[in-house]
Enzyme design. Structure first.
Site, mmCIF file in Angstrom:
data_model
loop_
_atom_site.group_PDB
_atom_site.id
_atom_site.type_symbol
_atom_site.label_atom_id
_atom_site.label_comp_id
_atom_site.label_asym_id
_atom_site.label_seq_id
_atom_site.Cartn_x
_atom_site.Cartn_y
_atom_site.Cartn_z
ATOM 1 N N GLY A 293 0.934 -1.233 -0.068
ATOM 2 C CA GLY A 293 0.023 -0.051 0.065
ATOM 3 C C GLY A 293 0.958 1.215 -0.039
ATOM 4 O O GLY A 293 2.031 1.279 -0.048
ATOM 5 N N ALA A 369 0.821 -1.899 8.846
ATOM 6 C CA ALA A 369 0.150 -0.978 8.083
ATOM 7 C C ALA A 369 -1.063 -1.722 7.208
ATOM 8 O O ALA A 369 -1.836 -0.899 6.605
ATOM 9 C CB ALA A 369 1.163 -0.578 7.208
ATOM 10 N N LYS A 415 -9.055 9.476 12.702
ATOM 11 C CA LYS A 415 -10.466 8.888 12.730
ATOM 12 C C LYS A 415 -10.753 8.117 13.878
ATOM 13 O O LYS A 415 -12.043 7.676 14.032
ATOM 14 C CB LYS A 415 -10.837 8.287 11.378
ATOM 15 C CG LYS A 415 -10.801 9.303 10.297
ATOM 16 C CD LYS A 415 -10.968 8.640 8.726
ATOM 17 C CE LYS A 415 -10.769 9.553 7.774
ATOM 18 N NZ LYS A 415 -9.404 10.496 7.823
ATOM 19 N N LYS A 427 -10.557 0.867 14.205
ATOM 20 C CA LYS A 427 -9.123 1.535 14.654
ATOM 21 C C LYS A 427 -8.894 1.762 16.050
ATOM 22 O O LYS A 427 -7.802 1.564 16.580
ATOM 23 C CB LYS A 427 -8.751 2.799 13.579
ATOM 24 C CG LYS A 427 -8.454 2.390 12.040
ATOM 25 C CD LYS A 427 -6.877 1.654 12.191
ATOM 26 C CE LYS A 427 -6.375 1.435 10.755
ATOM 27 N NZ LYS A 427 -5.208 0.896 10.695
ATOM 28 N N SER A 456 -2.142 9.284 -0.806
ATOM 29 C CA SER A 456 -2.211 8.008 -0.527
ATOM 30 C C SER A 456 -3.497 7.090 -0.959
ATOM 31 O O SER A 456 -4.371 8.083 -1.726
ATOM 32 C CB SER A 456 -2.426 7.625 1.208
ATOM 33 O OG SER A 456 -3.742 8.454 1.504
ATOM 34 N N GLU A 548 -19.052 10.413 7.687
ATOM 35 C CA GLU A 548 -18.081 11.508 7.462
ATOM 36 C C GLU A 548 -18.422 12.637 8.480
ATOM 37 O O GLU A 548 -19.621 12.959 8.739
ATOM 38 C CB GLU A 548 -18.036 12.051 6.036
ATOM 39 C CG GLU A 548 -16.926 12.844 5.908
ATOM 40 C CD GLU A 548 -16.664 13.054 4.352
ATOM 41 O OE1 GLU A 548 -15.664 13.034 3.602
ATOM 42 O OE2 GLU A 548 -17.746 13.369 3.787
#
Length: 614
Positions: A293, A369, A415, A427, A456, A548
């Site tokens: 990634g 990651a 986030k 997360k 990214s 969001e």
């Protein structure tokens, strides 16, 4: 003659001949070029010459003068030549005082030392100059025309490398510098045209293909102004971020980067302690998950530069893995042997295969990651976020704990702070797992939390660039939405440096600077493309997406802030979670993934109290 033959035989032979030439001319000078006196002196001193010759030869090889690179002759090489001749002269004088060389002349020895020093260095300097001149002339018509903005030490280093390396297909037309004292001067034969006021004339007159901005230490308002000016000229512009990078990478092209939107926003670039990073990585076996990634591959790049013993790259993304593998093999084979780069297509969710990897390679440090990170997509498939982000990470934590890995670094996100979406909640649970397991483990489990990274996979910048390329419009969710931003190399360098402060259980929070309005970023990206916002490319507001929120945070209310030696890295106050509690939660998450139409959000809310849907 090939290069190896020249270096091994011709160069030493040439230098040795200069010793004889210097000896002969020293005698001639001593006797005012009287040939008769020269002959009578030389015939009686043939044995002396052999001793003098041997002494010079001894110091020639002892100081490795034969290994100096003529094309890079500098003050350092000059001092080595001086040292060799001084030592040789001192030994000859000592032999004279010991009566080994009874009839040798002090004056001839002195003249010979001066002559030999002068001839050896002049030969090298002349070779370098002629080679640079030849390269410059050969490139003048066919090579890419380069203008260097900044005539300081960094700009000169780049120009010197271009001159000395024929493989660099560049022709430096000249320099631009805003210091009046440098205007109309010359550097290695090319002009310093003037300051920014003459930029238009130079770009048009010399058909400049690319501008290299080599001013890494200039104040950010000045740099912002320069980059904005160059962007408006629609000329390809590359930026040198740090002189340290220039010295470290060997090839100046690897130290350059494209202008990014943060440059136009005026935020200073983050530069970290390379020595500290090297001490952490050098000689270690490193394992990176998600190595294919955008974040994982940059972790790999920065690890390789610091010379690890071995690096294991793990991902299910075979295309990304292949790409970073080939990049290492092509660009970094001098830093790490190809057989020490292990590329494994494996899933972090498969316990036994991953356990065997740890058993075989015994990594010292793990950078985790691998994750699903796209906020809107995870809102539609929360079970997949749980499987990968929570269960996959739990799997990696358990295996790292079992094999006593020294440090385990989990890549987190802003986030995770008061999450309003599934991805952020998973997360946050990962951070809770990290802290709970660290209490009883020999492994130092830590997490590093940062915001959005430019470029990214899945980030807003590539999307905006695609929309600009199509003529617009750029779609922004809300006029007030803001985000923290870093470049990928900046974020990763701080992740690596966090390892230096890892004692276990920390959540490292990176200072992302001031948050940026997404609409401002959209406007700067349009300008970066040489266009005018709202005239050439329109901006439309389309409403917030599922999960969001308008503003991201880096800390929760209950988390304090502890400093580290790096003012850009902070530590959040440790949470209070036990391993037993986490194990029970994981069992519930695991069971939920096997139940059709299960309400995964309700389970996340139960185990992540700060998770609130919007």
């Amino acid at each position: 003659m090939n290069k190896d033959f020249i270096k091994k035989y011709f160069v030493p032979l040439f230098d040795i001949c200069l010793v004889g030439v210097s000896y002969v001319f020293a005698i001639l000078i001593r006797f005012d070029f009287n040939i008769g006196m020269f002959r009578s002196y030389y015939v009686s001193k043939e044995f002396d010459f052999l001793i003098v010759f041997f002494v010079h030869l001894l110091f020639y090889y002892a100081l490795h003068i034969n290994k100096t690179v003529w094309s890079k002759t500098s003050l350092n090489e000059f001092m080595r030549v001086v040292t060799m001749n001084l030592f040789s002269g001192m030994v000859v004088i000592m032999l004279m005082l010991l009566s080994v060389l009874r009839h040798h002349s002090f004056s001839i020895t002195f003249i010979m030392v001066l002559l030999n020093t002068l001839l050896m260095f002049t030969a090298r300097a002349l070779y370098r100059y002629l080679r640079m001149f030849s390269v410059r002339m050969s490139k003048k018509k066919t090579a890419k025309h380069i203008l260097i903005y900044g005539a300081g030490s960094s700009g000169r280093m780049i120009y010197t490398e271009i001159l000395e390396n024929p493989s660099h297909d560049y022709h430096v037309v000249g320099f631009i510098d805003d210091k009046p004292a440098l205007h109309r001067s010359q550097i290695f034969g090319v002009p310093v045209f003037g300051g920014k006021e003459i930029l238009d004339f130079v770009l048009d007159t010399y058909e400049i293909d690319e501008v290299i901005v080599a001013m890494p230490s200039v104040a950010k308002p000045i740099r912002k102004e320069i980059l904005k000016l160059l962007t408006s000229k629609q000329v390809i512009t590359r930026v040198l971020s740090s002189t340290v990078d220039l010295l470290r990478v060997g090839d100046f092209r690897k130290a350059l980067r494209d202008v990014n939107v943060l440059d136009l926003l005026g935020r200073p670039e983050i530069v970290i302690d390379d020595e500290e990073m090297a001490n952490i990585i050098k000689g270690k076996t490193i394992l990176v998950t998600g190595a294919g990634g955008s974040i994982g591959s940059e972790i790999v790049r920065q690890i390789v530069v610091n010379r690890p013993k071995r690096i294991i790259l793990i991902d299910m993304n075979e295309t990304g893995l292949y790409g970073i593998q080939q990049e290492i093999l092509m660009n970094s084979s001098h830093l790490i042997a190809p057989e020490d780069v292990r590329v494994l297509i494996k899933s972090i969710r498969d316990h036994d295969p991953m356990d065997k990897v740890f058993e075989k390679y015994k990594p010292d440090i793990v950078f985790h990651a691998a994750a699903h990170k796209h906020v809107p997509l995870m809102e539609y498939v929360p079970e997949e976020a749980i499987k990968n982000n929570i269960l996959g990470t739990y799997n990696m934590i358990k295996i790292a704990d079992k094999h006593k890995v020294k440090t385990f670094v989990n890549i987190s996100t802003d986030k995770a702070v008061n999450p309003t979406n599934v991805m952020g909640a998973t997360k946050r649970f990962n951070e809770m797992m990290i802290q709970a397991f660290d209490v009883e483990s020999e492994t130092n489990f830590v997490a590093v939390r940062f915001g959005n990274v430019l470029g990214s996979n899945g980030s807003v910048v590539p999307l905006f660039k695609q929309q600009i390329a199509k003529g617009g419009p750029i779609t922004v969710t809300h006029p007030e939405i803001t985000r923290y931003f870093m470049t990928i190399p900046e974020a990763v360098s701080l992740v690596l440096q966090s390892c230096a402060y890892a004692k276990g259980g920390e959540i490292f929070v990176l200072d992302m600077g001031e948050p940026v309005k997404i609409v401002t970023m959209a406007e700067k990206l349009i300008e970066l493309s040489g266009l005018v916002p709202y005239r050439d490319v329109k901006i439309e507001y389309v409403g917030l997406r599922p999960g969001e929120k308008l503003y991201e945070e880096l800390l929760m209310d209950e988390e304090g802030m502890q400093t580290t030696p790096n003012h850009l890295i902070y530590i959040a106050k440790p949470g209070e979670h036990t391993r037993d509690e986490i194990e029970l939660c994981v069992q519930r998450f695991e069971a939920s993934t096997h139940i059709e139409d299960f309400d995964h959000r309700s389970l996340l809310k139960q185990f992540v109290p700060t998770y609130k849907e919007v």
